[in-house]
Design an enzyme around this catalytic site. Structure first.
Site, PDB file in Angstrom:
ATOM      1  N   HIS A  61       0.838  -1.205   0.000  1.00 39.00           N
ATOM      2  CA  HIS A  61       0.000   0.000   0.000  1.00 39.00           C
ATOM      3  C   HIS A  61       0.866   1.246   0.000  1.00 39.00           C
ATOM      4  O   HIS A  61       1.813   1.369   0.753  1.00 39.00           O
ATOM      5  CB  HIS A  61      -0.972   0.000   1.182  1.00 39.00           C
ATOM      6  CG  HIS A  61      -0.350  -0.263   2.521  1.00 39.00           C
ATOM      7  ND1 HIS A  61       0.050  -1.523   2.916  1.00 39.00           N
ATOM      8  CD2 HIS A  61      -0.068   0.562   3.549  1.00 39.00           C
ATOM      9  CE1 HIS A  61       0.552  -1.453   4.144  1.00 39.00           C
ATOM     10  NE2 HIS A  61       0.502  -0.192   4.553  1.00 39.00           N
ATOM     11  N   LEU A  62       0.482   2.162  -0.876  1.00 38.81           N
ATOM     12  CA  LEU A  62       1.162   3.457  -0.991  1.00 38.81           C
ATOM     13  C   LEU A  62       0.474   4.457  -0.061  1.00 38.81           C
ATOM     14  O   LEU A  62      -0.731   4.682  -0.168  1.00 38.81           O
ATOM     15  CB  LEU A  62       1.088   3.960  -2.437  1.00 38.81           C
ATOM     16  CG  LEU A  62       1.583   5.382  -2.700  1.00 38.81           C
ATOM     17  CD1 LEU A  62       3.077   5.490  -2.469  1.00 38.81           C
ATOM     18  CD2 LEU A  62       1.227   5.825  -4.115  1.00 38.81           C
TER      19      LEU A  62
END
Length: 343
Positions: A261-262
């Site tokens: 996840h960014l």
DNA sequence: GTTCTAGAAC
DNA sequence: GTTCTAGAAC
């Protein structure tokens, strides 16, 4: 406490290709596995005692020690004889030579004793969909109004088990599928708001494809990562305060939650959910790896490596990310951060 | 990842 | 005595 919890926490080792029955691993009870009837592996390259597995059901991982000479690996990384590594849900364990893939799953379910005749049937989980879409699917339900869910005041007595869906570390997989959490989606990625935002704006951009962590990234993911960054930038364009706040886009070097996840996070760090040193340092030290750096590394090396000692960064003293002034405590830090806020 | 809380730090 | 941190969670 006043009662004894009879619910056992167990870990299931799930065979990913020739699905033999999942093997139960009980908390902190070592299990030796290899060639033999339990795995149905007949490959001579696999030792009869290839690995020793031990589940930590509280912390949600298993440790794998390679006993055999041939390589056991996790997500493409060889363990090595005598060494041990951890395997979290979402990661793939290959027993030997990149073969015999397994995943781990933690469940709270107490296995109900069944008759020997029934044993071979795969267990069905009927109690799973207790609260949501039960019953009538027949009529179309395109109602946009969110009518309140049925009051579920059922008390701990019977079959109810609010979220035996999985271990907390799998929470993102659950959230990203939930339309109520999604703030953007396309064919490749979905964006959700962080459930415990560490700043005024804090989004997570997740790929639909299951990629457990940075370690699992390869060259073929470059385009996906670039897309994730573009989508992150798009979030800023529609953010009303983007002009007065600064933002960073990046990844935690060693995330707690499964599924790549960014983070897209504003740099005010003005949030009651930011509570401790780990929170602070995970966003303000090199523990936070810029998206563009991850992409560059992947393009250059074909993989992403995390510098040794990165986990120790979380223990560093609290230092203001803007003026570098050290602060003695979290409350003092928060007080200090106010001085940098836009008026 | 969070919650909870013992005991360190003030 | 109160605030705050840091480690366990069965």
């Amino acid at each position: 406490s006043a009662y004894i919890n009879l619910r056992m926490s167990v870990c299931l080792l799930v065979s990913e290709d020739d699905p033999h029955k999942p093997i139960q691993l009980h908390h902190q009870q070592p299990v030796t596995l290899g060639r033999g009837p339990e795995t149905k592996i007949k490959d001579k390259k696999c030792s009869r005692e290839q690995v020793e597995l031990r589940a930590d059901c509280n912390r949600g991982f298993i440790t794998v020690k390679q006993l055999g000479v041939n390589p056991t690996n996790v997500d493409g990384v060889v363990v090595g004889k005598g060494n041990q590594v951890s395997v979290k849900p979402g990661q793939r364990l290959y027993l030997v030579n990149q073969q015999y893939p397994y995943t781990v799953r933690f469940t709270e379910d107490t296995p109900t004793p069944r008759s020997a005749a029934e044993k071979s049937k795969p267990s069905k989980r009927a109690h799973r969909m207790s609260s949501e879409g039960n019953g009538e699917k027949s009529s179309e339900h395109h109602r946009m109004s969110d009518d309140s869910p049925p009051p579920k005041k059922t008390l701990p007595s019977g079959s109810d088990k609010p979220e035996s869906a999985g271990h907390w570390s799998q929470g993102l997989k659950v959230s990203m599928q939930d339309p109520k959490m999604q703030v953007y989606k396309d064919d490749r990625v979905v964006v959700i708001k962080d459930k415990y935002p560490k700043a005024r704006y804090h989004w997570l951009v997740l790929p639909w494809d299951s990629i457990s962590s940075l370690k699992a990234l390869r060259s073929e993911h470059v385009e996906l990562l670039k897309h994730m960054q573009r989508v992150g930038d798009q979030m800023l364009q529609q953010c009303p305060d983007a002009h007065k706040l600064s933002f960073r886009l990046g990844y935690h070097a060693i995330p707690s939650m499964s599924h790549v996840h960014l983070h897209v996070i504003s740099q005010d760090f003005d949030s009651p959910c930011l509570k401790n040193k780990k929170h602070w340092n995970s966003f303000t030290t090199d523990y936070f790896v810029e998206s563009r750096d991850v992409i560059a590394m992947l393009e250059h090396d074909g993989k992403v490596t995390v510098k040794e000692g990165t986990s120790e960064l979380l223990k560093l003293p609290l230092r203001c990310h803007l003026c570098r002034k050290e602060q003695p405590t979290i409350p003092k830090l928060k007080e200090h951060l106010k001085t940098h806020l836009p008026s």
